[in-house]
Design a protein around this motif. Structure first.
Motif, PDB file in Angstrom:
ATOM      1  N   GLY A  63       0.815  -1.214   0.000  1.00  0.00           N
ATOM      2  CA  GLY A  63       0.000   0.000   0.000  1.00  0.00           C
ATOM      3  C   GLY A  63       0.847   1.260   0.000  1.00  0.00           C
ATOM      4  N   PHE A  64       1.910   1.280   0.813  1.00  0.00           N
ATOM      5  CA  PHE A  64       2.788   2.442   0.852  1.00  0.00           C
ATOM      6  C   PHE A  64       3.536   2.626  -0.458  1.00  0.00           C
ATOM      7  CE2 PHE A  64       2.717   2.060   5.620  1.00  0.00           C
ATOM      8  CZ  PHE A  64       2.051   3.253   5.815  1.00  0.00           C
ATOM      9  N   MET A  65       3.894   1.525  -1.108  1.00  0.00           N
ATOM     10  CA  MET A  65       4.579   1.638  -2.400  1.00  0.00           C
ATOM     11  C   MET A  65       3.643   2.239  -3.443  1.00  0.00           C
ATOM     12  SD  MET A  65       6.776  -1.905  -2.416  1.00  0.00           S
ATOM     13  CE  MET A  65       7.328  -1.700  -4.075  1.00  0.00           C
ATOM     14  N   ARG A  66       2.375   1.892  -3.402  1.00  0.00           N
ATOM     15  CA  ARG A  66       1.400   2.460  -4.340  1.00  0.00           C
ATOM     16  C   ARG A  66       1.237   3.959  -4.089  1.00  0.00           C
ATOM     17  NH1 ARG A  66      -3.195  -2.230  -4.027  1.00  0.00           N
ATOM     18  NH2 ARG A  66      -2.070  -3.777  -5.263  1.00  0.00           N
ATOM     19  N   VAL A  67       1.164   4.344  -2.818  1.00  0.00           N
ATOM     20  CA  VAL A  67       1.025   5.761  -2.488  1.00  0.00           C
ATOM     21  C   VAL A  67       2.264   6.526  -2.940  1.00  0.00           C
ATOM     22  CG1 VAL A  67       0.924   7.399  -0.558  1.00  0.00           C
ATOM     23  CG2 VAL A  67      -0.585   5.410  -0.586  1.00  0.00           C
ATOM     24  N   LYS A  68       3.439   5.937  -2.719  1.00  0.00           N
ATOM     25  CA  LYS A  68       4.685   6.594  -3.139  1.00  0.00           C
ATOM     26  C   LYS A  68       4.691   6.791  -4.651  1.00  0.00           C
ATOM     27  CE  LYS A  68       9.662   6.059  -3.178  1.00  0.00           C
ATOM     28  NZ  LYS A  68      10.778   5.157  -3.002  1.00  0.00           N
ATOM     29  N   ASN A  69       4.277   5.790  -5.393  1.00  0.00           N
ATOM     30  CA  ASN A  69       4.230   5.876  -6.852  1.00  0.00           C
ATOM     31  C   ASN A  69       3.253   6.979  -7.284  1.00  0.00           C
ATOM     32  OD1 ASN A  69       4.696   5.262  -9.536  1.00  0.00           O
ATOM     33  ND2 ASN A  69       3.189   3.611  -9.561  1.00  0.00           N
ATOM     34  N   LYS A  73       4.055  10.550  -9.350  1.00  0.00           N
ATOM     35  CA  LYS A  73       3.345  10.997 -10.557  1.00  0.00           C
ATOM     36  C   LYS A  73       2.814  12.410 -10.373  1.00  0.00           C
ATOM     37  CE  LYS A  73       1.823   6.451 -12.149  1.00  0.00           C
ATOM     38  NZ  LYS A  73       0.656   5.568 -12.355  1.00  0.00           N
ATOM     39  N   ILE A  74       2.257  12.684  -9.202  1.00  0.00           N
ATOM     40  CA  ILE A  74       1.751  14.032  -8.924  1.00  0.00           C
ATOM     41  C   ILE A  74       2.896  15.038  -8.935  1.00  0.00           C
ATOM     42  CG2 ILE A  74       0.713  15.486  -7.123  1.00  0.00           C
ATOM     43  CD1 ILE A  74      -0.989  13.025  -6.377  1.00  0.00           C
ATOM     44  N   ASN A  75       4.032  14.661  -8.353  1.00  0.00           N
ATOM     45  CA  ASN A  75       5.198  15.547  -8.341  1.00  0.00           C
ATOM     46  C   ASN A  75       5.674  15.837  -9.763  1.00  0.00           C
ATOM     47  OD1 ASN A  75       7.269  17.107  -7.210  1.00  0.00           O
ATOM     48  ND2 ASN A  75       8.661  15.356  -7.213  1.00  0.00           N
ATOM     49  N   ASP A  76       5.701  14.833 -10.610  1.00  0.00           N
ATOM     50  CA  ASP A  76       6.107  15.044 -12.007  1.00  0.00           C
ATOM     51  C   ASP A  76       5.156  16.009 -12.715  1.00  0.00           C
ATOM     52  OD1 ASP A  76       8.256  13.339 -11.702  1.00  0.00           O
ATOM     53  OD2 ASP A  76       7.220  11.599 -12.573  1.00  0.00           O
TER      54      ASP A  76
END
Length: 89
Positions: A63-69, A73-76
Motif C-alpha cells: 500500500g505504501f509503495m502504491r502511495v509513493k508511486n 506521478k503528482i510531483n512530475d
C-alpha cells in the motif's frame, strides 16, 4: 472479514495447550510429556501469529509503495506545470 483455516488451527492449538494444562492438573500425564506437548502447541500457535503479522506487514508495504508511486506521478505533473508557467513569463 472471513475466517481462514489458519485462524481455526491457531485457536485449536491454543485450546489443545489449555486442555493439556488442565489434564496435567488432574495428574494424568507425566510432567515431561505435558511440557513437551504444551511447548509444541504454543510454538505452533506463535508460528501462525508471525505468519499473520508478516502477511499484514506485506500488505501495508504494498500500500505504501502504491502511495509513493502516486505521489511521484503528482510531483512530475507539478514540475511540468511549473516549467510551463516559467516558460510563459
Amino acid at each position: 472479514m472471513r475466517i481462514k483455516i489458519d485462524d481455526v488451527v491457531f485457536w485449536i492449538l491454543i485450546f489443545a495447550a489449555f486442555v493439556v494444562i488442565l489434564w496435567l492438573l488432574s495428574g494424568s500425564p507425566t510432567t515431561e510429556s505435558a511440557l513437551i506437548a504444551i511447548g509444541l502447541f504454543i510454538m505452533s500457535s506463535v508460528v501462525f501469529l508471525y505468519k499473520k503479522y508478516f502477511e499484514m506487514d506485506k500488505n501495508a508495504t504494498i500500500g505504501f509503495m502504491r502511495v509513493k508511486n502516486d505521489l511521484e506521478k503528482i510531483n512530475d505533473k507539478l514540475v511540468n506545470i511549473e516549467k510551463l508557467i516559467k516558460s510563459r513569463k
